[in-house]
Design an enzyme around this catalytic site. Structure first.
Site, PDB file in Angstrom:
ATOM      1  N   PRO A  58       0.851  -1.196   0.000  1.00 16.54           N
ATOM      2  CA  PRO A  58       0.000   0.000   0.000  1.00 16.54           C
ATOM      3  C   PRO A  58       0.883   1.241   0.000  1.00 16.54           C
ATOM      4  O   PRO A  58       1.781   1.353   0.836  1.00 16.54           O
ATOM      5  CB  PRO A  58      -0.783  -0.125   1.315  1.00 16.54           C
ATOM      6  CG  PRO A  58       0.074  -0.974   2.194  1.00 16.54           C
ATOM      7  CD  PRO A  58       0.827  -1.903   1.283  1.00 16.54           C
ATOM      8  N   GLN A  83      -6.382  -1.329   3.537  1.00 21.54           N
ATOM      9  CA  GLN A  83      -5.538  -0.941   4.667  1.00 21.54           C
ATOM     10  C   GLN A  83      -6.185   0.212   5.420  1.00 21.54           C
ATOM     11  O   GLN A  83      -6.525   1.241   4.834  1.00 21.54           O
ATOM     12  CB  GLN A  83      -4.130  -0.529   4.241  1.00 21.54           C
ATOM     13  CG  GLN A  83      -3.247  -0.332   5.479  1.00 21.54           C
ATOM     14  CD  GLN A  83      -1.849   0.143   5.185  1.00 21.54           C
ATOM     15  OE1 GLN A  83      -1.670   1.267   4.721  1.00 21.54           O
ATOM     16  NE2 GLN A  83      -0.854  -0.695   5.461  1.00 21.54           N
ATOM     17  N   CYS A 121       3.439   3.351   9.281  1.00 19.89           N
ATOM     18  CA  CYS A 121       3.686   4.647   8.649  1.00 19.89           C
ATOM     19  C   CYS A 121       4.219   5.643   9.670  1.00 19.89           C
ATOM     20  O   CYS A 121       3.608   5.826  10.731  1.00 19.89           O
ATOM     21  CB  CYS A 121       2.405   5.181   8.014  1.00 19.89           C
ATOM     22  SG  CYS A 121       2.630   6.768   7.179  1.00 19.89           S
ATOM     23  N   HIS A 169       8.022  -4.398   7.613  1.00 19.18           N
ATOM     24  CA  HIS A 169       9.040  -3.565   6.967  1.00 19.18           C
ATOM     25  C   HIS A 169      10.295  -3.685   7.814  1.00 19.18           C
ATOM     26  O   HIS A 169      10.298  -3.310   8.986  1.00 19.18           O
ATOM     27  CB  HIS A 169       8.563  -2.121   6.897  1.00 19.18           C
ATOM     28  CG  HIS A 169       9.470  -1.229   6.106  1.00 19.18           C
ATOM     29  ND1 HIS A 169       9.007  -0.183   5.348  1.00 19.18           N
ATOM     30  CD2 HIS A 169      10.815  -1.213   5.949  1.00 19.18           C
ATOM     31  CE1 HIS A 169      10.027   0.439   4.762  1.00 19.18           C
ATOM     32  NE2 HIS A 169      11.139  -0.182   5.124  1.00 19.18           N
ATOM     33  N   ASN A 202       9.121  -6.925   3.881  1.00 20.10           N
ATOM     34  CA  ASN A 202       8.970  -5.713   3.075  1.00 20.10           C
ATOM     35  C   ASN A 202      10.159  -4.800   3.367  1.00 20.10           C
ATOM     36  O   ASN A 202      10.740  -4.842   4.439  1.00 20.10           O
ATOM     37  CB  ASN A 202       7.646  -5.031   3.448  1.00 20.10           C
ATOM     38  CG  ASN A 202       7.465  -3.655   2.843  1.00 20.10           C
ATOM     39  OD1 ASN A 202       7.186  -2.694   3.546  1.00 20.10           O
ATOM     40  ND2 ASN A 202       7.600  -3.535   1.545  1.00 20.10           N
ATOM     41  N   GLY A 203      10.517  -3.990   2.377  1.00 21.64           N
ATOM     42  CA  GLY A 203      11.578  -3.005   2.569  1.00 21.64           C
ATOM     43  C   GLY A 203      12.806  -3.283   1.730  1.00 21.64           C
ATOM     44  O   GLY A 203      13.491  -4.285   1.952  1.00 21.64           O
ATOM     45  N   GLY A 204      13.067  -2.425   0.741  1.00 21.87           N
ATOM     46  CA  GLY A 204      14.287  -2.525  -0.037  1.00 21.87           C
ATOM     47  C   GLY A 204      14.342  -3.675  -1.019  1.00 21.87           C
ATOM     48  O   GLY A 204      15.408  -3.948  -1.575  1.00 21.87           O
ATOM     49  N   GLY A 250       7.279  -2.572  -2.906  1.00 20.18           N
ATOM     50  CA  GLY A 250       6.665  -1.265  -2.947  1.00 20.18           C
ATOM     51  C   GLY A 250       7.098  -0.490  -4.173  1.00 20.18           C
ATOM     52  O   GLY A 250       6.582  -0.673  -5.273  1.00 20.18           O
TER      53      GLY A 250
END
Length: 336
Positions: free
Chosen positions: A12, A65, A95, A166, A206-208, A228
């Site tokens: 998202p 979400q 977030c 994340h 998640n992340g990178g 993402g």
């Protein structure tokens, strides 16, 4: 055996993963799980639901979400989402933006694990579809592995079985949301260790993550991967997802195929009042690293903005990107 429902997900992303973006992504992958932009529980209850929550059936499987920290409001918003046909409700606990913190939701809730658990319990009591959580590995100085384990254990006890993590902590002050996606170091090992310690949970990392090869490497340790910015900025990688991760033997669509399939959707949306660039802004990266990528982007960016442009601008861009010499009117006729 863990479900493959979250094996590959598209994150998202505010201002990015709206319904037009999701329809575009779905033309390349039938099985990836897609997510809405974050919508606050208050907005779901009192806002323009047609604008905020409408989606096309072809977008499914699709998760809504939510942002918020009031258990009763989140429960009501989750029930609305379920009634509208969403397949999952995801609570944003990741977030880090100032605006989100002021509303007491997002990553700041990692400091209030009992409240998150109460929110989850209320949401799960109000819906039959899965309720999941997207979080960080920590926040500010509350970032030890013990802190992370406490958070996961508390929220899992409330009934969450799927966590999207994340693999960076978030700094709640001093860094912008953009910097929070880039500055704190990634710690994939912490997410791997979570999965090893809690094998009964579905853990999505998640992340990178930027390539499908990186996804394969992560899937040796966790149940799923969420992309993402890479999925948005280089979207054609989604065309290989179903074969790579879901065992599909369906043909991989070409970039031109994807756009020609998008044309009827664009026509319908424009007939309903949408501006061309509200849709085409999501497709600018489709020809990334291809010979005619620049001319494709330039044509849409220079000729597709404002109230005036019609479908012919998209058709011209397709012809330019594909190196076609056919008359645009003939191409438009074929697309009807």
């Amino acid at each position: 055996m863990q479900s493959q429902s979250h094996r590959f997900c598209v994150a998202p992303m505010m201002e990015w993963t709206d319904r037009h973006c999701r329809v575009f992504h779905r033309l390349m992958t039938r099985h990836a799980r897609l997510y809405t932009e974050m919508v606050t529980a208050e907005a779901v209850m009192h806002g323009d639901r047609a604008r905020l929550l409408a989606f096309s059936a072809e977008e499914r499987p699709l998760a809504l979400q939510l942002g918020g920290s009031d258990p009763a409001k989140l429960a009501s918003a989750a029930a609305i989402g379920e009634a509208l046909g969403y397949d999952e409700i995801n609570l944003n606990v990741g977030c880090p933006s100032d605006r989100v913190q002021e509303g007491r939701f997002g990553a700041c809730l990692m400091a209030e694990r009992e409240l998150v658990a109460a929110c989850i319990a209320a949401m799960k009591a109000s819906v039959a579809i899965p309720v999941t959580v997207k979080c960080r590995i920590g926040i500010d100085d509350q970032d030890s592995e013990r802190d992370f384990k406490r958070f996961i254990d508390t929220v899992a006890d409330a009934g969450v079985t799927t966590f999207i993590v994340h693999a960076r902590k978030a700094w709640l002050s001093g860094l912008s949301p953009k910097e929070n996606r880039e500055v704190p170091p990634l710690d994939y090992g912490r997410v791997y260790r979570l999965k090893a310690a809690r094998p009964e949970l579905t853990i999505v990392i998640n992340g990178g993550v930027e390539t499908l090869e990186a996804c394969r490497e992560h899937l040796a340790h966790v149940d799923g991967v969420m992309l993402g910015r890479a999925a948005y900025q280089t979207p054609y990688l989604l065309a290989e997802v179903d074969r790579a991760f879901f065992g599909s033997d369906a043909p991989v669509p070409s970039r031109g195929d994807v756009l020609r399939c998008l044309v009827p959707y664009v026509r319908g949306e424009m007939a309903a009042g949408a501006r061309l660039n509200s849709i085409t802004r999501h497709i600018l990266g489709l020809y990334h690293a291809q010979p005619r990528a620049r001319v494709f982007r330039r044509h849409l960016s220079e000729h597709g903005v404002g109230e005036g442009p019609g479908i012919e601008v998209l058709l011209e861009a397709i012809a330019l990107a594909e190196g076609q010499s056919e008359d645009v009117r003939a191409l438009a006729f074929a697309a009807d």
